[in-house]
Scaffold this motif. Structure first.
Motif, PDB file in Angstrom:
ATOM      1  N   ILE A  85      -9.583 -65.331  46.857  1.00 48.15           N
ATOM      2  CA  ILE A  85      -9.767 -63.886  46.642  1.00 48.15           C
ATOM      3  C   ILE A  85      -9.237 -63.160  47.869  1.00 48.15           C
ATOM      4  N   ILE A  86      -8.327 -62.237  47.638  1.00 50.12           N
ATOM      5  CA  ILE A  86      -7.656 -61.632  48.796  1.00 50.12           C
ATOM      6  C   ILE A  86      -7.858 -60.105  48.834  1.00 50.12           C
ATOM      7  N   PRO A  87      -7.684 -59.509  50.009  1.00 55.78           N
ATOM      8  CA  PRO A  87      -7.902 -58.066  50.189  1.00 55.78           C
ATOM      9  C   PRO A  87      -6.603 -57.273  50.063  1.00 55.78           C
ATOM     10  N   TRP A  88      -6.704 -55.977  50.331  1.00 55.95           N
ATOM     11  CA  TRP A  88      -5.585 -55.069  50.096  1.00 55.95           C
ATOM     12  C   TRP A  88      -4.776 -54.735  51.339  1.00 55.95           C
ATOM     13  N   ASN A  89      -5.172 -55.262  52.489  1.00 56.54           N
ATOM     14  CA  ASN A  89      -4.458 -54.816  53.703  1.00 56.54           C
ATOM     15  C   ASN A  89      -3.147 -55.563  53.962  1.00 56.54           C
ATOM     16  N   PHE A  90      -3.067 -56.850  53.561  1.00 55.80           N
ATOM     17  CA  PHE A  90      -1.801 -57.601  53.674  1.00 55.80           C
ATOM     18  C   PHE A  90      -1.624 -58.382  52.373  1.00 55.80           C
ATOM     19  N   LEU A 123      -5.770 -67.479  42.028  1.00 52.55           N
ATOM     20  CA  LEU A 123      -5.844 -66.430  43.055  1.00 52.55           C
ATOM     21  C   LEU A 123      -6.021 -65.069  42.414  1.00 52.55           C
ATOM     22  N   LYS A 124      -6.950 -64.293  42.977  1.00 52.81           N
ATOM     23  CA  LYS A 124      -7.143 -62.918  42.501  1.00 52.81           C
ATOM     24  C   LYS A 124      -6.697 -61.938  43.577  1.00 52.81           C
ATOM     25  N   THR A 125      -5.885 -60.966  43.167  1.00 51.62           N
ATOM     26  CA  THR A 125      -5.411 -59.940  44.110  1.00 51.62           C
ATOM     27  C   THR A 125      -6.479 -58.852  44.245  1.00 51.62           C
ATOM     28  N   ALA A 126      -6.294 -57.980  45.229  1.00 43.72           N
ATOM     29  CA  ALA A 126      -7.196 -56.829  45.373  1.00 43.72           C
ATOM     30  C   ALA A 126      -6.793 -55.767  44.352  1.00 43.72           C
ATOM     31  N   GLU A 127      -7.765 -54.964  43.935  1.00 40.90           N
ATOM     32  CA  GLU A 127      -7.504 -54.038  42.820  1.00 40.90           C
ATOM     33  C   GLU A 127      -6.470 -52.952  43.141  1.00 40.90           C
ATOM     34  N   THR A 128      -6.366 -52.535  44.418  1.00 41.37           N
ATOM     35  CA  THR A 128      -5.419 -51.450  44.710  1.00 41.37           C
ATOM     36  C   THR A 128      -4.003 -51.953  45.016  1.00 41.37           C
ATOM     37  N   GLY A 186     -11.996 -60.525  53.196  1.00 41.80           N
ATOM     38  CA  GLY A 186     -12.435 -59.189  52.789  1.00 41.80           C
ATOM     39  C   GLY A 186     -13.610 -58.736  53.624  1.00 41.80           C
ATOM     40  N   SER A 187     -14.482 -57.940  53.025  1.00 43.00           N
ATOM     41  CA  SER A 187     -15.568 -57.340  53.801  1.00 43.00           C
ATOM     42  C   SER A 187     -16.694 -58.345  54.058  1.00 43.00           C
ATOM     43  N   THR A 188     -17.422 -58.104  55.140  1.00 41.07           N
ATOM     44  CA  THR A 188     -18.551 -58.974  55.481  1.00 41.07           C
ATOM     45  C   THR A 188     -19.623 -58.910  54.394  1.00 41.07           C
ATOM     46  N   GLU A 239     -13.052 -65.156  55.752  1.00 45.27           N
ATOM     47  CA  GLU A 239     -12.415 -64.409  56.846  1.00 45.27           C
ATOM     48  C   GLU A 239     -12.796 -62.957  56.631  1.00 45.27           C
ATOM     49  N   LEU A 240     -13.693 -62.452  57.498  1.00 48.16           N
ATOM     50  CA  LEU A 240     -14.334 -61.164  57.213  1.00 48.16           C
ATOM     51  C   LEU A 240     -13.920 -60.084  58.214  1.00 48.16           C
ATOM     52  N   GLY A 241     -14.834 -59.182  58.488  1.00 50.06           N
ATOM     53  CA  GLY A 241     -14.470 -58.011  59.297  1.00 50.06           C
ATOM     54  C   GLY A 241     -14.324 -58.318  60.775  1.00 50.06           C
ATOM     55  N   VAL A 293      -6.669 -53.502  59.549  1.00 53.87           N
ATOM     56  CA  VAL A 293      -6.427 -54.845  60.049  1.00 53.87           C
ATOM     57  C   VAL A 293      -7.769 -55.383  60.543  1.00 53.87           C
ATOM     58  N   CYS A 294      -8.158 -56.563  60.018  1.00 55.54           N
ATOM     59  CA  CYS A 294      -9.480 -57.078  60.408  1.00 55.54           C
ATOM     60  C   CYS A 294      -9.521 -57.384  61.896  1.00 55.54           C
ATOM     61  N   CYS A 295      -8.362 -57.722  62.505  1.00 54.64           N
ATOM     62  CA  CYS A 295      -8.375 -58.047  63.932  1.00 54.64           C
ATOM     63  C   CYS A 295      -7.898 -56.867  64.777  1.00 54.64           C
ATOM     64  N   SER A 318     -11.122 -44.139  48.536  1.00 60.52           N
ATOM     65  CA  SER A 318     -12.439 -44.569  49.017  1.00 60.52           C
ATOM     66  C   SER A 318     -12.356 -45.033  50.472  1.00 60.52           C
ATOM     67  N   GLN A 319     -11.236 -45.671  50.860  1.00 62.31           N
ATOM     68  CA  GLN A 319     -11.104 -46.076  52.266  1.00 62.31           C
ATOM     69  C   GLN A 319     -10.970 -44.841  53.154  1.00 62.31           C
ATOM     70  N   LEU A 320     -10.253 -43.818  52.666  1.00 59.56           N
ATOM     71  CA  LEU A 320     -10.124 -42.582  53.444  1.00 59.56           C
ATOM     72  C   LEU A 320     -11.505 -41.947  53.646  1.00 59.56           C
ATOM     73  N   GLU A 354     -19.459 -50.654  64.375  1.00 60.12           N
ATOM     74  CA  GLU A 354     -19.146 -50.926  62.967  1.00 60.12           C
ATOM     75  C   GLU A 354     -17.638 -50.871  62.705  1.00 60.12           C
ATOM     76  N   GLU A 355     -17.225 -51.590  61.668  1.00 63.07           N
ATOM     77  CA  GLU A 355     -15.797 -51.637  61.337  1.00 63.07           C
ATOM     78  C   GLU A 355     -15.403 -50.338  60.618  1.00 63.07           C
ATOM     79  N   ILE A 356     -14.426 -49.620  61.161  1.00 64.10           N
ATOM     80  CA  ILE A 356     -13.979 -48.356  60.541  1.00 64.10           C
ATOM     81  C   ILE A 356     -12.782 -48.620  59.632  1.00 64.10           C
TER      82      ILE A 356
HETATM   83  P1  NAI Z   1     -14.025 -56.018  49.471  1.00 61.75           P
HETATM   84  O1  NAI Z   1     -14.607 -57.093  50.323  1.00 61.75           O
HETATM   85  O2  NAI Z   1     -14.875 -55.420  48.405  1.00 61.75           O
HETATM   86  O3  NAI Z   1     -12.694 -56.550  48.749  1.00 61.75           O
HETATM   87  C1  NAI Z   1     -11.987 -57.716  49.083  1.00 61.75           C
HETATM   88  C2  NAI Z   1     -11.736 -58.546  47.829  1.00 61.75           C
HETATM   89  O4  NAI Z   1     -12.978 -59.035  47.308  1.00 61.75           O
HETATM   90  C3  NAI Z   1     -11.081 -57.786  46.681  1.00 61.75           C
HETATM   91  O5  NAI Z   1     -10.166 -58.629  46.027  1.00 61.75           O
HETATM   92  C4  NAI Z   1     -12.269 -57.491  45.760  1.00 61.75           C
HETATM   93  O6  NAI Z   1     -11.908 -57.313  44.424  1.00 61.75           O
HETATM   94  C5  NAI Z   1     -13.089 -58.740  45.923  1.00 61.75           C
HETATM   95  N1  NAI Z   1     -14.524 -58.617  45.604  1.00 61.75           N
HETATM   96  C6  NAI Z   1     -15.293 -57.504  45.622  1.00 61.75           C
HETATM   97  N2  NAI Z   1     -16.562 -57.808  45.278  1.00 61.75           N
HETATM   98  C7  NAI Z   1     -16.600 -59.140  45.040  1.00 61.75           C
HETATM   99  C8  NAI Z   1     -17.623 -60.066  44.665  1.00 61.75           C
HETATM  100  N3  NAI Z   1     -18.882 -59.670  44.475  1.00 61.75           N
HETATM  101  N4  NAI Z   1     -17.309 -61.370  44.511  1.00 61.75           N
HETATM  102  C9  NAI Z   1     -16.048 -61.791  44.724  1.00 61.75           C
HETATM  103  N5  NAI Z   1     -15.033 -60.970  45.077  1.00 61.75           N
HETATM  104  C10 NAI Z   1     -15.300 -59.652  45.247  1.00 61.75           C
HETATM  105  O7  NAI Z   1     -13.489 -54.898  50.443  1.00 61.75           O
HETATM  106  P2  NAI Z   1     -13.272 -53.326  50.144  1.00 61.75           P
HETATM  107  O8  NAI Z   1     -14.455 -52.764  49.407  1.00 61.75           O
HETATM  108  O9  NAI Z   1     -11.956 -53.163  49.534  1.00 61.75           O
HETATM  109  O10 NAI Z   1     -13.285 -52.730  51.620  1.00 61.75           O
HETATM  110  C11 NAI Z   1     -14.515 -52.416  52.256  1.00 61.75           C
HETATM  111  C12 NAI Z   1     -14.443 -52.698  53.741  1.00 61.75           C
HETATM  112  O11 NAI Z   1     -14.249 -54.085  53.945  1.00 61.75           O
HETATM  113  C13 NAI Z   1     -13.287 -52.044  54.466  1.00 61.75           C
HETATM  114  O12 NAI Z   1     -13.592 -50.738  54.830  1.00 61.75           O
HETATM  115  C14 NAI Z   1     -13.134 -52.953  55.644  1.00 61.75           C
HETATM  116  O13 NAI Z   1     -14.052 -52.584  56.649  1.00 61.75           O
HETATM  117  C15 NAI Z   1     -13.501 -54.320  55.114  1.00 61.75           C
HETATM  118  N6  NAI Z   1     -12.312 -55.138  54.752  1.00 61.75           N
HETATM  119  C16 NAI Z   1     -11.957 -56.173  55.574  1.00 61.75           C
HETATM  120  C17 NAI Z   1     -10.831 -56.918  55.298  1.00 61.75           C
HETATM  121  C18 NAI Z   1     -10.389 -58.028  56.174  1.00 61.75           C
HETATM  122  O14 NAI Z   1      -9.204 -58.297  56.245  1.00 61.75           O
HETATM  123  N7  NAI Z   1     -11.291 -58.740  56.808  1.00 61.75           N
HETATM  124  C19 NAI Z   1      -9.975 -56.605  54.157  1.00 61.75           C
HETATM  125  C20 NAI Z   1     -10.471 -55.552  53.304  1.00 61.75           C
HETATM  126  C21 NAI Z   1     -11.586 -54.853  53.629  1.00 61.75           C
END
Ligand code: NAI
Ligand code: MG
Length: 499
Positions: free
Chosen positions: A176-181, A202-207, A255-257, A277-279, A310-312, A357-359, A407-409
Motif C-alpha cells: 500500500i503506497i502513499p501519494w507523495n512519490f 499493490l494499491k496506489t493512493a487515491e489522489t 503512509g501516515s503513522t 514506513e511512516l511519518g 516528504v516523510c524525511c 485536504s492536505q492543504l 507534529e508532522e505538517i
Molecule cells: P494515509 O496513511 O491515509 O494514506 C496512505 C495510504 O494508505 C493510501 O494508499 C491510503 O489509501 C491507504 N489507507 C488509508 N487507510 C487505510 C487503512 N485503514 N488500511 C490500509 N490502507 C489504508 O495518509 P493520508 O491521509 O493521505 O495523509 C495523512 C498524513 O499522513 C499526511 O498529512 C502526512 O503527515 C502523512 N503521510 C506520510 C507519508 C509518508 O511518506 N510517510 C505519505 C503520506 C502521508
C-alpha cells in the motif's frame, strides 16, 4: 488639554516579505502532448485490465487546476480477493519455480522500459500529483528505474547476500503506497518483492493512481507472467481489504503513522510479516562551523523539495545560537526567490499541494503555529487562482514543546529553533515521537560521528540532505515505523532465511 490615549498597535506575528517583480523567468512549460492518459482505467489483475466487481470508479484530478484527468476503478473486497488469488496462482505455478536469473531478466526489462518512457511518466506524475516537472523528471522517474535495475541485479545472487542460508520467498505481498512519490514508491515496493520471487498486489493512493497504472501497462508490455504483479486502485477500505486478506504473507505500507498503527493492530497474531514506513519530523542541525551558504541551500532543499510532502523532510531546523541571525536572514532571502506555480513549468521550485485536504492540514498548522506564539514568515510570491497552493513558510521563536515542532505538517513549512551545545541539540533532536531522518552541517568530521552515533534516526545526512540511492537502506525508529527498504537490507522483508 485632554490627554488622548494612544491606541496600542496590535502587533501581528505574520510578516509578509516583499515580492520582487522587477524580473522573472519566461515560462518554460513541458508539453502535455507527450503523455497519454486514458479517460478511464480498470484494475490490472492477472495480466489483464478487469472491470471492478464494485462497478464503481472515482476521479483523479490535477491539483494545480482542479481539472479531472481520468477516472479509476474502486476495488472492493471481492476485487482484492480476485487479485490475491491471481497473485497466489502466479506464485505457486511459475514465479517461485522460475530460475532466479530468468526472473531477473523480466525485472531488468521493466527497468529499461521505465527509462524509455521516462518523459511520459514524469509528465503524468506531475499532472496527477502536483510536483514540479524538474523533480519528477530528474528524481522520481530515474530513481524508480534505478530501483528496478538494482534489485534485478540481486535476484540470482541471494546466496552471496546471505551466505550459508537458503533464502526463500514468502509468497504474496500486499503493498500500500502513499501519494507523495507515487511511481517511486511503487518501484521501491515491487522491485525487491518480485526479484526475490514473491508476487504482488499493490494499491496506489487515491489522489495519485496514474503512474502506477502506467507501470502496469509497462509490466503488461514486458510480458511478465500474469498475476505476478497486480495493480489495483481504491481508498482506505481497499487498503484495509488487502491488510485483512487471509492469503497474504507480507504487508508493506508507506503512509501516515495513524494508518500504520491500524495495520499493525490488524496483523497482530497473524502469520503476516509487516514493514511500516511512516511519518517523520527530521531535525536538520547547523553548527556554527558549518559552511553556511551550503547549509542554507541544504535546508531549502530539505523542506521545500516536493512541497514538503516528504516523510524525511527536514522540517525542524536547529541552528547554533551564534549563527542563528545570519542563517535566518539568508533563509528568508532564499525563500523569497523560490518560484511557486505551474508544476509543468521547468522553472518551478514549488508545485501544487497534493490535495485540498492536505492543504487544509497545512493551513491548520499555520494557524496553530501563530497561536503558539511563533513568528511566521512567508514569501510574497503570487499564487495561481485555481488549485491548491502554499507559499514557502518558516517559523521563528519556536519552542521545543510547540506542536509545529513536534507534529508532522507535510507541507513547505519550516520550524526554526536554536541551541548552544552538542548535548543540548542531541537531546532536542531526539525529543520527538519520530525518528526517520536527520541532517548535520559542520566542518568537523568528529562532530558528525558523535552526532550520528547518538541521534535516533534511520538515515542521517552529513553536509547534504535528501540524497537517495537504491543501494542505501531507508527506514525509521520509533513511530516512524520499522523495517528497511533499499539496499541489501531491503531484501530481508521479502525473504525467510533457512539454514
Ligand atoms: P494515509 O496513511 O491515509 O494514506 C496512505 C495510504 O494508505 C493510501 O494508499 C491510503 O489509501 C491507504 N489507507 C488509508 N487507510 C487505510 C487503512 N485503514 N488500511 C490500509 N490502507 C489504508 O495518509 P493520508 O491521509 O493521505 O495523509 C495523512 C498524513 O499522513 C499526511 O498529512 C502526512 O503527515 C502523512 N503521510 C506520510 C507519508 C509518508 O511518506 N510517510 C505519505 C503520506 C502521508
Ligand atoms: Mg490526482
Amino acid at each position: 488639554m485632554p490627554v488622548t490615549k494612544k491606541k496600542p498597535v496590535k502587533k501581528s506575528n505574520t510578516i509578509k516579505l516583499k515580492f520582487d517583480t522587477s524580473w522573472s523567468y519566461d515560462p518554460a512549460p513541458e508539453s502535455k502532448s507527450a503523455a497519454t492518459i486514458k479517460p478511464q482505467y480498470d484494475l490490472f489483475i492477472n495480466g489483464e485490465w478487469q472491470k471492478p466487481l464494485s462497478n464503481k470508479y472515482f476521479a483523479t484530478i490535477n491539483p494545480a487546476n482542479e481539472e479531472k484527468l481520468s477516472e479509476v476503478a474502486e476495488a472492493n473486497t471481492a476485487d482484492v480477493d480476485k487479485a490475491v488469488k491471481a497473485a497466489r496462482n502466479a506464485y505457486e505455478k511459475y514465479w517461485k519455480k522460475m530460475p532466479a536469473r530468468e526472473r531477473a531478466k523480466y525485472v531488468f526489462r521493466i527497468a529499461r522500459m521505465v527509462q524509455e518512457k521516462a518523459r511520459e511518466l514524469a509528465i503524468i506524475e506531475t499532472l496527477d500529483g502536483g510536483k514540479p516537472i524538474r523533480e519528477s523528471r530528474d528524481f522520481d522517474v530515474p530513481t524508480a528505474a534505478n530501483h528496478f535495475f538494482y534489485y534485478a541485479g540481486w535476484a540470482d545472487k541471494l546466496e552471496y547476500a546471505f551466505p550459508n542460508r537458503k533464502a526463500e520467498a514468502l509468497g504474496v505481498a500486499g503493498q500500500i503506497i502513499p501519494w507523495n512519490f507515487p511511481l517511486l514508491m511503487a518501484a521501491w515496493k515491487i522491485a525487491p518483492a518480485i526479484s526475490t520471487g514473491n508476487t504482488v498486489v499493490l494499491k496506489t493512493a487515491e489522489t495519485t493512481p496514474l503512474t502506477a497504472l502506467k507501470l502496469a501497462e509497462i509490466i503488461e508490455e514486458a510480458d511478465l507472467p500474469p498475476g505476478v504483479v497486480n495493480i489495483i486502485t481504491g481508498a482506505g477500505e481497499t487498503g484495509a481489504a488487502i491488510v485483512n486478506h487471509p492469503d497474504i504473507n507480507k504487508i508493506a505500507f508507506t503512509g501516515s503513522t495513524d494508518v500504520g498503527k491500524i495495520i499493525q493492530r490488524a496483523v497482530a497474531g497473524t502469520h503476516k510479516k509487516v514493514t511500516l514506513e511512516l511519518g517523520g519530523k527530521a531535525a536538520n542541525i547547523i553548527f556554527e562551523d558549518a559552511p553556511i551558504d551550503q547549509a542554507v541551500e541544504g535546508v531549502i532543499n530539505g523542506i521545500y523539495f516536493n512541497q514538503g510532502h516528504v516523510c524525511c523532510a527536514g522540517s525542524r531546523l536547529y541552528v547554533q545560537e551564534s549563527v542563528a541571525k545570519q542563517v535566518i536572514r539568508k533563509l528568508k532571502d532564499r525563500i523569497e526567490s523560490l518560484i511557486v506555480g505551474d508544476p509543468l513549468d521547468k522553472n518551478t521550485d514549488i508545485g501544487a499541494i497534493n490535495s485540498r485536504s492536505q492543504l487544509e492540514t497545512i493551513q491548520k498548522y499555520l494557524k496553530i503555529g501563530k497561536q503558539e506564539g511563533a513568528e511566521m514568515y512567508e514569501s510574497s510570491c503570487p499564487l495561481p487562482k485555481k488549485g491548491f497552493w502554499c507559499r514557502p513558510t518558516l517559523f521563528t521563536n519556536v519552542a521545543q514543546s510547540n506542536r509545529i515542532a513536534q507534529e508532522e505538517i507535510f507541507g513547505p513549512v519550516l520550524s526554526i529553533l536554536t541551541f548552544r551545545t552538542d548535548d543540548e541539540v542531541i537531546e532536542k533532536a531526539n525529543n520527538s515521537p519520530y525518528g526517520l531522518s536527520a541532517g548535520v552541517w559542520t566542518d568537523k568530521g568528529s562532530k558528525i560521528f558523535n552526532m550520528t552515533r547518538r541521534m535516533r534516526a534511520g538515515v542521517i545526512w552529513a553536509n547534504t540532505f535528501n540524497k537517495f540511492d537504491p543501494s542505501s537502506p531507508f527506514g525509521g525508529y520509533k513511530e516512524s515505523g520499522f523495517g528497511r527498504e533499499g539496499g541489501l537490507h531491503g531484501l530481508l522483508p521479502y525473504l525467510s532465511l533457512k539454514v
